[in-house]
Enzyme design. Structure first.
Site, PDB file in Angstrom:
ATOM      1  N   GLN A   1       0.821  -1.224   0.000  1.00  8.80           N
ATOM      2  CA  GLN A   1       0.000   0.000   0.000  1.00  8.80           C
ATOM      3  C   GLN A   1       0.850   1.267   0.000  1.00  8.80           C
ATOM      4  OE1 GLN A   1      -3.169   0.445  -0.508  1.00  8.80           O
ATOM      5  NE2 GLN A   1      -3.624  -1.732  -0.672  1.00  8.80           N
ATOM      6  N   SER A   2       2.042   1.195  -0.551  1.00  7.77           N
ATOM      7  CA  SER A   2       2.924   2.358  -0.580  1.00  7.77           C
ATOM      8  C   SER A   2       2.308   3.525  -1.354  1.00  7.77           C
ATOM      9  CB  SER A   2       4.247   1.949  -1.227  1.00  7.77           C
ATOM     10  OG  SER A   2       5.001   3.095  -1.555  1.00  7.77           O
ATOM     11  N   ASN A   3       2.173   4.662  -0.702  1.00  3.54           N
ATOM     12  CA  ASN A   3       1.731   5.883  -1.395  1.00  3.54           C
ATOM     13  C   ASN A   3       2.797   6.316  -2.407  1.00  3.54           C
ATOM     14  OD1 ASN A   3      -0.588   6.280   0.368  1.00  3.54           O
ATOM     15  ND2 ASN A   3       0.874   6.948   1.930  1.00  3.54           N
TER      16      ASN A   3
END
Ligand SMILES: *Cc1c(COP(=O)(O)O)cnc(C)c1O
Length: 341
Positions: free
Chosen positions: A75-77
């Site tokens: 879920q890395s922005n």
């Protein structure tokens, strides 16, 4: 010192981002609290990584790269925004992500689906494996490629937040304090160095949301960034006050962070995220409670984004700030410990 504008930079975002006063939080805390809207940087869903990517992707282009690799958790922005930036610039992004946390097609994974991003998961906890996999894929494809480190946090990326400090100076109001989240370090290092260069009398506080040794990472990255700028500065620990706001772990919601998310939603109509900005704002409230931000002082909170990941997090229970303060946990991130960037 070199001129910041002499570094190659691609235009990705909309700058300057607004600075707004949080009227209700100011009334509640007895301090003038302002917010720098870097959640509105204008590409993807906004966020701090856009400023770093303007310098990093210009470097990638200058080196003739056709493929851009980066990494992070599922879920890395940062990974999602790198894919968005690459799409805009007509480059190919390949995200080599740790197969940890929420890999379902929600949150940033959903956004990557919409962009048709090439996402590959590696079942490892070691970034060395990830960077080796990037080289393997790069050689296999036989095209020039460029590797952006996790969070975009090297000296070149940190220039984005030196530029942000200069932008804040140009917006005209003096701030006694600036507060930001610290996850991989580039934002804090850039702002803290930028404050030394452009914001005399401003202290930048890093709110640590992970357990890395930021007391070493921060000054080292500040120094490397100063070198890149050929700026002669002497860095002392007073230049980068840090506070541990990690709570139960990286990407695991904390009670204080959740309370801050709820407070800004209810009192200001603004959305923080439980992984970074909620915990950082909780740190700002602690500085006020401990009078480290005094009654005659003002403070600027950096809203660094996080909207993409917000929709991968399950929130439930009672959203009452007062209840939260009295030990009632009401929000739970579905991400396991230290798996997301
Ligand atoms: C990456 C990120 C941060 C942390 O910035 P670093 O430069 O990695 O320390 C803060 N907030 C959000 C929303 C982020 O995505």
């Amino acid at each position: 010192m070199k001129d910041l504008d002499s570094f190659p930079r691609v235009s990705l975002g909309v700058f300057p981002t607004p600075i707004q006063k949080l009227e209700n939080i100011s009334a509640l805390t007895g301090r003038e609290v302002y917010i720098k809207r870097d959640d509105l940087t204008g590409l993807g869903l906004g966020g701090n990584k856009i400023r770093k990517l303007e310098f990093l992707l210009a470097d990638a282009r200058a080196r003739g790269a056709e493929i851009v690799f980066t990494t992070g958790g599922a879920q890395s922005n940062h990974a999602m925004l790198t894919a968005a930036a690459a799409a805009k610039l007509g480059m190919r992004a390949i995200l080599v992500l740790k197969k940890r946390g929420v890999t379902d097609c929600v949150g940033n994974q959903l956004l990557e689906k919409l962009m048709d991003t090439d996402v590959r998961f590696v079942d490892t906890d070691d970034y060395a494996d990830i960077y080796a996999e990037m080289d393997r894929i790069g050689h296999e494809l036989g095209r020039p490629y460029y590797k952006i480190p996790c969070g975009g946090s090297n000296a070149l990326g940190a220039l984005g937040y030196v530029a942000c400090a200069r932008e804040i100076a140009s917006q005209g109001r003096h701030f006694d304090h600036i507060v930001c989240a610290e996850g991989s370090g580039g934002t804090m290092a850039g702002l803290a160095l930028g404050a030394k260069l452009f914001l005399p009398g401003t202290t930048v506080h890093g709110m640590m949301v992970d357990t890395d040794p930021f007391d070493q990472i921060t000054p080292a990255l500040m120094q490397q960034t100063a070198q890149l700028l050929e700026a002669s500065v002497s860095i002392t620990s007073a230049d980068y006050p840090l506070r541990d706001m990690c709570g139960p772990g990286y990407a695991i919601a904390s009670e204080a962070g959740n309370a801050a998310v709820s407070l800004l939603a209810r009192r200001e109509g603004l959305f923080l995220d439980p992984v970074y900005t909620g915990k950082a704002f909780a740190g700002l409230l602690e500085l006020i409670e401990e009078n480290l931000i005094g009654p005659r002082e003002n403070v600027l909170f950096l809203h660094s984004g996080g909207a993409g990941g917000l929709f991968a997090i399950r929130m439930d229970g009672d959203n009452d700030y007062m209840m939260a303060k009295s030990q009632k946990a009401f929000c739970r991130a579905a991400l396991p410990r230290s798996q997301t960037v």
